[in-house]
Design an enzyme around this catalytic site. Sequence first.
Site, PDB file in Angstrom:
ATOM      1  N   GLY A 195       0.807  -1.206   0.000  1.00 32.46           N
ATOM      2  CA  GLY A 195       0.000   0.000   0.000  1.00 32.46           C
ATOM      3  C   GLY A 195       0.843   1.259   0.000  1.00 32.46           C
ATOM      4  N   VAL A 248       8.807  -3.278  -1.640  1.00 32.97           N
ATOM      5  CA  VAL A 248       9.674  -4.080  -0.797  1.00 32.97           C
ATOM      6  C   VAL A 248      10.736  -4.759  -1.651  1.00 32.97           C
ATOM      7  CG1 VAL A 248       9.774  -5.848   0.982  1.00 32.97           C
ATOM      8  CG2 VAL A 248       7.679  -4.529   0.665  1.00 32.97           C
ATOM      9  N   LYS A 252      11.952  -2.092   2.931  1.00 29.63           N
ATOM     10  CA  LYS A 252      10.716  -1.485   2.444  1.00 29.63           C
ATOM     11  C   LYS A 252      10.943   0.003   2.259  1.00 29.63           C
ATOM     12  CE  LYS A 252       5.974  -2.204   3.371  1.00 29.63           C
ATOM     13  NZ  LYS A 252       5.194  -3.147   4.124  1.00 29.63           N
ATOM     14  N   ASP A 287      -1.908  -1.934  11.864  1.00 28.04           N
ATOM     15  CA  ASP A 287      -2.232  -2.249  10.462  1.00 28.04           C
ATOM     16  C   ASP A 287      -2.232  -3.755  10.260  1.00 28.04           C
ATOM     17  OD1 ASP A 287      -2.902  -1.774   7.843  1.00 28.04           O
ATOM     18  OD2 ASP A 287      -0.840  -1.442   7.180  1.00 28.04           O
ATOM     19  N   LYS A 336      -3.460  -6.993   8.954  1.00 28.37           N
ATOM     20  CA  LYS A 336      -4.271  -7.455   7.825  1.00 28.37           C
ATOM     21  C   LYS A 336      -3.548  -8.661   7.242  1.00 28.37           C
ATOM     22  CE  LYS A 336      -1.983  -3.976   4.985  1.00 28.37           C
ATOM     23  NZ  LYS A 336      -2.156  -2.713   4.270  1.00 28.37           N
ATOM     24  N   PRO A 337      -4.211  -9.438   6.416  1.00 29.58           N
ATOM     25  CA  PRO A 337      -3.599 -10.682   5.948  1.00 29.58           C
ATOM     26  C   PRO A 337      -2.206 -10.473   5.344  1.00 29.58           C
ATOM     27  CG  PRO A 337      -5.883 -10.627   5.293  1.00 29.58           C
ATOM     28  CD  PRO A 337      -5.593  -9.295   5.918  1.00 29.58           C
ATOM     29  N   ASP A 376       5.962  -5.813   9.846  1.00 27.04           N
ATOM     30  CA  ASP A 376       5.620  -4.380   9.859  1.00 27.04           C
ATOM     31  C   ASP A 376       5.232  -3.813  11.209  1.00 27.04           C
ATOM     32  OD1 ASP A 376       6.206  -4.026   7.275  1.00 27.04           O
ATOM     33  OD2 ASP A 376       4.225  -3.400   6.619  1.00 27.04           O
TER      34      ASP A 376
END
Lengths: 190, 856
Positions: free
Chosen positions: B93, B97, B113, B206, B208-209, B227
Amino acid sequence: MADVTQILSQIEAGDPSAADQLLPLVYEELRKLAAAKLAHEKPGQTLQATALVHDAYIRLVATDEAQHWHSRRYFFSAAAEAMRRILVENARQKARLKHGGGAQRVELDDDHWVTSVSPEQLMAVDDCLIKLAEEDPTAAEVVKLRYFAGMNIAEAADSLGIHRATAHRHWTYARAWIRAELLSTDTDIK
Amino acid sequence: MNSAPSHAKQIFLDAIEKYTPDQWPGYLEEACGEDAALRRRVEVLLEAHRSDASLLDEPAIEIEATIEHSPLAERPGVDIGPYKLLEQIGEGGFGVVFLAEQTRPVRREVALKIVKAGMDTKEVIARFEAERQALAMMDHPNIAKVLDAGTTESGRPYFVMELVHGIPINEYCDQCKLTTRERLELFVLVCQAVQHAHQKGVIHRDIKPSNVLIAMQDGRPAPKIIDFGVAKAINQRLTEHTLKTRFAQIIGTPLYMSPEQAELSPLGVDTRSDIYSLGVLLYELLTGTTPFEKDRLQSASFDELRQIIREEEPPRPSTRISTLSADLASTVADRHRTDVRQLQQTVRGDLDWLVMKAMEKDRNRRYESASSLARDVERYLQDEPVEACPPSAAYRFRKYIRRNKVVIATMAVVATALVVGAGVATWQAIRATVERDRAIAAEKVAGTEAARSEQVAQFLKDMLAAAGPSVARGRDATLLREVLEGTAERVERDLADQPEIQGDMWFTLGSTYQDIGYHKKAVETFQRAVNCFRDAPGEPNTKLAVALGSLGYSQCFIEQAAEGKANAQAGLDMARLVSDQETLALCLCNRAGSSTHWGMGSDEAVPFLTESLELYREMGNRPLDEAACIQRLAACEIGDDHGESLARQAHEMFHEHLGPDHHKTLGAQWVLGQILLVQGKEADAEPLLRQTLVMRERIYDKDHPMNQVVRRKLAACLTLQGNRVEANEILRGASKASEPLEVMYLLYYLNVVGFLSNQERYDEAVPIMEEMRNKYDEVQSIYGSDHNLTKEYQNALAKLYAMTGQPKEARKWYDEADGVVDKNGARAGQTQHIRTEVSRLLGIENAELPGSVKDE
């Protein structure tokens, strides 16, 4: 329905007929997306063409499979063409309404499009663009990507697989070319 | 040839790029030579180029400036500090990376990243530095370490992370077709890792999958959360700006964002925001989709998006599965190695509530920590009752009211208007009869009136039932009662001269009270209905029969057992005179109910129930009524296996038709729990009773009288298993609003004594007995010596002494308890029953006592 990712991979594989299938799909998706966005936006707010196109890309293409450069390029080119058609059709319709011709309002959604120029100007630009394309297709393509799909020079260059400086030169030339054309036909340009 | 467009283009561009405008004429002279047309063409182009027309400068439909997003200068091969970029491995997003090689101080591969443009690099790095220490404290096998952060030469922030060879958890689960159980097991590990971070003071923000990867560790799949600390550093907040320019790729997806994160105001984000995101993640693992549809969030405007996240209640996971297209649903089920029905069944109930609790809008109502979420999932996996359960009716109703203030206000008005309307319409019709032909009109009016009043009553009933999502299932105490009371006032005032319509209204109101378990109010209201119907001219009708029966049934809940039974019997007698199966079945049920206490049955009720059940079976297609009869029959035969199997049958029927959390299903479960308890199967009963209590306290008010009963039974159940500590906790946790703690204990002792003596476990009775003895004075001081409860207590003590071989002491208490049982008083039946038992134990002949309720 053919899947866009699949079409892109056919293009990748060198199937020239595949590109023709791309445009209608992209066109439909863009219209749908725009309609959805317009329905949620307050009147007077504008759409960003570039956001729309990227949206369509994300929705239609399995991005992890299609990270490759070439397939993206075909997609954005199709998207730019689709945006051009949408906007020109919209302009035609508005012009018709304005001049009292064709009293029926066919697509209500289209009335919400906010363009930076009048419908007449937009149609005039498009006429010029068609002429330019006969003479200098790459320059015309840059205009399409930039003017209709809202890309900046760098993105347009990436989409076309050309150097940014080259893209910039095409752009400079095309812009002058179209303006000159419009000046000569005495169209009012602000 | 020379005037070929390509030539003109070249000269035009050269002129612009290499010469200043004042040099142009000279250059053109040279470049075009004799070709005047070419020269003219280039001049026109240059003129157009220099004109101040803005045409084409702006894209046709783009007015706002976009954030410049030039491609990254960082490419494979480039060095960034001590890291050499090897290849791009991902695009997320907010950045790209790379696989990179660290050269010093150690040589290793890392993930690097690079954040894309649009961020204030200095701020990002400063925020990261602020959290660096906390990040360094994190040491968990399921958390990928963030090693470093810095600024690239082109001025972009970058983060260096432990390299994880994994794929997003949802993709992994689907690819490997993990079963729901296997998914949950992985999810527990994720929660535990998040818990570790939270303990070190680090919030992910954050989850999320794509940030929860599954990598193989020692041949087993293990989650790795990446992250950590990054989201905070880049301060990813949802704003109108970020939403609009999301293709400047600043913001990721709002799908996993908690309501407080979606707030524009800088409402503090805490660990519970991660809990929310974990909830969404689990939702997706279970259903294959996110709570809100991706498309919808993507096409939503900014305000709408925030509203969705903050206010909209997503469908429960099982509901979501049922709304998927058949194709998609079977794909999802296939990925769980099961079929759609099975998957839905697995998810429905506990897992639904578990996910919904994690995803509560109000963070105070979520799991307080990731580990408590993990524990609840584990409880589910071990078939233990989970902590999560449907939100209480009161809570849901409050939320409903907040959203629908106007609707609710209108509802009360409409209710009263309807009531009045019914009266007025009838009154007008009657006036009409005076003016016109009486005979014809009277008949007409009778017809319309009946139809109208039925219509209005039905409408009122529907409306009350539909008052809120909670009322349909849960029942809210305050608001619904307010509406009911408001309506009652109007009924009384405005329909005074319309007894039959008024009666209908009273009956409807009474049924609603009965339905939500407020029997005192129900009795009052049914009594009024009965009076209306009784005063109304004409034949004894079905309405009066049913109203009497309902009155009788509710009376049994408020210690008016004898009267109740009489009323229910009168209703039944009346019903037998009218040939209406429906009325008869209903009156039979009420009659049976009037012989029971708190829903537990007696032999007396059996024939009524059997007959009623037969009637419902004859009528056909009445599974809920049948189940209700079966459940009540089960309650009459609590002592044996037949009762147990009936209870299980009723429970299954309700479960099948109404789902696991409907109050009727709960009722059947409660009966089953009690039956198991009476049979001495405490261990089997315990989870059922626990679940009943948890669910009831959510669905009903905490101080609902029935909840006290459930608490006592659960406490007794725990006591029988030697767990006094928790039993005491349960008792003390009871609401003090409906009865004092002393009473709670007193009745609990009586329960325990009953169970112990049933099972002849006399040794265990000794400590209970001592405790009871010590508390006797308290009981007496509260109730005085003539009260049924005091007598029951005395008799219970006598029974305990008799059971433990102390006949003298037993006799003393037996004599103390002598006296008339107040047959309309509290627990008349129980008091009488224990009295008789003690008489038998003590060998006292002819135990029949004055005031016996046995034969009433």
